[in-house]
Design a protein around this motif. Structure first.
Motif, mmCIF file in Angstrom:
data_model
loop_
_atom_site.group_PDB
_atom_site.id
_atom_site.type_symbol
_atom_site.label_atom_id
_atom_site.label_comp_id
_atom_site.label_asym_id
_atom_site.label_seq_id
_atom_site.Cartn_x
_atom_site.Cartn_y
_atom_site.Cartn_z
ATOM 1 N N ILE A 36 0.940 -1.410 0.036
ATOM 2 C CA ILE A 36 -0.030 0.047 0.050
ATOM 3 C C ILE A 36 0.790 1.118 -0.074
ATOM 4 O O ILE A 36 0.664 2.173 -0.759
ATOM 5 N N ALA A 37 2.101 1.290 0.927
ATOM 6 C CA ALA A 37 2.891 2.257 0.822
ATOM 7 C C ALA A 37 4.293 2.188 1.160
ATOM 8 O O ALA A 37 4.400 1.068 1.715
ATOM 9 N N ILE A 38 5.175 2.835 0.789
ATOM 10 C CA ILE A 38 6.580 2.664 1.181
ATOM 11 C C ILE A 38 7.056 4.022 1.685
ATOM 12 O O ILE A 38 6.927 5.081 0.787
ATOM 13 N N ILE A 39 7.316 4.107 2.954
ATOM 14 C CA ILE A 39 7.665 5.476 3.610
ATOM 15 C C ILE A 39 8.833 5.463 4.290
ATOM 16 O O ILE A 39 9.257 4.435 4.771
ATOM 17 N N THR A 40 9.334 6.658 4.714
ATOM 18 C CA THR A 40 10.389 6.772 5.588
ATOM 19 C C THR A 40 9.926 6.677 7.173
ATOM 20 O O THR A 40 9.019 6.864 7.582
ATOM 21 N N PRO A 41 10.895 5.985 7.991
ATOM 22 C CA PRO A 41 10.558 5.604 9.263
ATOM 23 C C PRO A 41 11.019 6.896 10.483
ATOM 24 O O PRO A 41 10.959 6.738 11.692
ATOM 25 N N THR A 42 11.420 7.925 9.840
ATOM 26 C CA THR A 42 12.036 8.988 10.852
ATOM 27 C C THR A 42 11.035 9.967 11.397
ATOM 28 O O THR A 42 11.409 10.383 12.766
ATOM 29 N N SER A 43 9.758 9.911 11.042
ATOM 30 C CA SER A 43 8.721 10.993 11.752
ATOM 31 C C SER A 43 8.227 10.148 13.210
ATOM 32 O O SER A 43 8.158 8.950 13.122
ATOM 33 N N PRO A 45 5.171 10.159 13.948
ATOM 34 C CA PRO A 45 3.897 9.022 13.653
ATOM 35 C C PRO A 45 4.187 7.446 13.110
ATOM 36 O O PRO A 45 3.702 6.418 13.567
ATOM 37 N N MET A 46 5.414 7.785 12.153
ATOM 38 C CA MET A 46 5.828 6.356 11.745
ATOM 39 C C MET A 46 6.454 5.446 12.891
ATOM 40 O O MET A 46 6.298 4.319 12.681
ATOM 41 N N LYS A 47 7.229 6.132 13.765
ATOM 42 C CA LYS A 47 7.585 5.351 14.839
ATOM 43 C C LYS A 47 6.482 4.738 15.476
ATOM 44 O O LYS A 47 6.664 3.570 16.076
ATOM 45 N N ARG A 48 5.558 5.384 15.923
ATOM 46 C CA ARG A 48 4.532 4.780 16.786
ATOM 47 C C ARG A 48 3.733 3.701 15.784
ATOM 48 O O ARG A 48 3.366 2.853 16.389
ATOM 49 N N LEU A 49 3.673 3.926 14.453
ATOM 50 C CA LEU A 49 3.153 2.875 13.677
ATOM 51 C C LEU A 49 3.623 1.642 13.929
ATOM 52 O O LEU A 49 3.232 0.531 13.870
ATOM 53 N N LYS A 50 5.095 1.941 13.878
ATOM 54 C CA LYS A 50 5.985 0.606 13.781
ATOM 55 C C LYS A 50 5.755 -0.237 15.154
ATOM 56 O O LYS A 50 5.668 -1.208 15.377
ATOM 57 N N GLU A 52 3.269 -0.056 17.436
ATOM 58 C CA GLU A 52 1.787 -0.620 17.278
ATOM 59 C C GLU A 52 1.636 -1.795 16.450
ATOM 60 O O GLU A 52 1.096 -2.888 16.889
ATOM 61 N N ALA A 53 2.358 -2.089 15.456
ATOM 62 C CA ALA A 53 2.649 -3.164 14.711
ATOM 63 C C ALA A 53 3.474 -4.231 15.434
ATOM 64 O O ALA A 53 2.955 -5.386 15.523
ATOM 65 N N ARG A 54 4.489 -3.924 16.156
ATOM 66 C CA ARG A 54 5.189 -4.718 16.841
ATOM 67 C C ARG A 54 4.234 -5.413 17.926
ATOM 68 O O ARG A 54 4.256 -6.665 18.194
ATOM 69 N N GLN A 55 3.454 -4.535 18.899
ATOM 70 C CA GLN A 55 2.526 -4.812 19.731
ATOM 71 C C GLN A 55 1.322 -5.882 19.404
ATOM 72 O O GLN A 55 1.231 -6.745 20.105
ATOM 73 N N HIS A 56 1.015 -5.723 18.066
ATOM 74 C CA HIS A 56 -0.120 -6.508 17.468
ATOM 75 C C HIS A 56 0.635 -7.786 16.746
ATOM 76 O O HIS A 56 -0.262 -8.416 16.274
ATOM 77 N N GLY A 57 1.894 -7.855 16.734
ATOM 78 C CA GLY A 57 2.388 -9.028 16.122
ATOM 79 C C GLY A 57 2.332 -9.031 14.542
ATOM 80 O O GLY A 57 2.258 -10.127 14.018
ATOM 81 N N ASP A 77 -2.287 -4.950 7.094
ATOM 82 C CA ASP A 77 -1.986 -4.049 8.075
ATOM 83 C C ASP A 77 -0.657 -4.520 8.653
ATOM 84 O O ASP A 77 -0.299 -4.252 9.850
ATOM 85 N N HIS A 78 0.356 -5.522 7.734
ATOM 86 C CA HIS A 78 1.620 -5.487 8.321
ATOM 87 C C HIS A 78 2.803 -4.534 8.115
ATOM 88 O O HIS A 78 2.231 -3.883 6.962
ATOM 89 N N VAL A 79 3.405 -4.122 8.867
ATOM 90 C CA VAL A 79 4.517 -3.263 8.644
ATOM 91 C C VAL A 79 5.861 -3.959 8.422
ATOM 92 O O VAL A 79 6.339 -4.895 9.364
ATOM 93 N N ILE A 80 6.472 -3.937 7.394
ATOM 94 C CA ILE A 80 7.897 -4.428 7.026
ATOM 95 C C ILE A 80 8.686 -3.514 7.092
ATOM 96 O O ILE A 80 8.790 -2.584 6.487
ATOM 97 N N LEU A 81 9.884 -3.651 7.677
ATOM 98 C CA LEU A 81 11.064 -3.148 7.868
ATOM 99 C C LEU A 81 12.057 -3.471 6.825
ATOM 100 O O LEU A 81 12.546 -4.631 6.662
#
Length: 104
Positions: A36-43, A45-50, A52-57, A77-81
């Motif tokens: 869906i999206a390819i984004i930078t992890p520096t902001s 909100p993106m750190k919070r998204l990461k 949340e994804a960790r907490q939800h597995g 809704d998976h977040v891939i690093l």
């Protein structure tokens, strides 16, 4: 007799073979139609998204211990690093699209 991967995940195997794969670094690939999206992890909100994804597995770390340079969000809704720059992943995604289109 143990079940095979195809027995356990028939839909995934079939869809992965039917769709093209995008290299996200270190031999890791993602099905292009699921991105869906390819984004930078520096902001923040993106750190919070990461987190949340960790907490939800739903966090997948494909960095091989390197610095995270891109977050890839999927339709499930998976977040891939990824340790590859977002522009590089995007270019790989679109270069593969263009190589499949018929040339004049």
């Amino acid at each position: 007799m143990l079940p095979t991967v195809v027995d356990l995940f028939p839909v995934f195997v079939v869809s992965a073979m039917a769709n093209k794969l995008v290299n996200i670094g270190f031999g890791n690939v993602v099905v292009a139609t699921r991105i869906i999206a390819i984004i930078t992890p520096t902001s923040a909100p993106m750190k919070r998204l990461k987190e949340e994804a960790r907490q939800h597995g739903k966090l997948i770390d494909a960095t091989q211990g390197r610095k995270t340079r891109a977050l890839i969000i999927t339709d499930s809704d998976h977040v891939i690093l990824s340790a590859v720059q977002p522009s590089t992943v995007s270019q790989r995604l679109f270069d593969e699209d263009e190589s499949k289109s018929p040339s004049g």
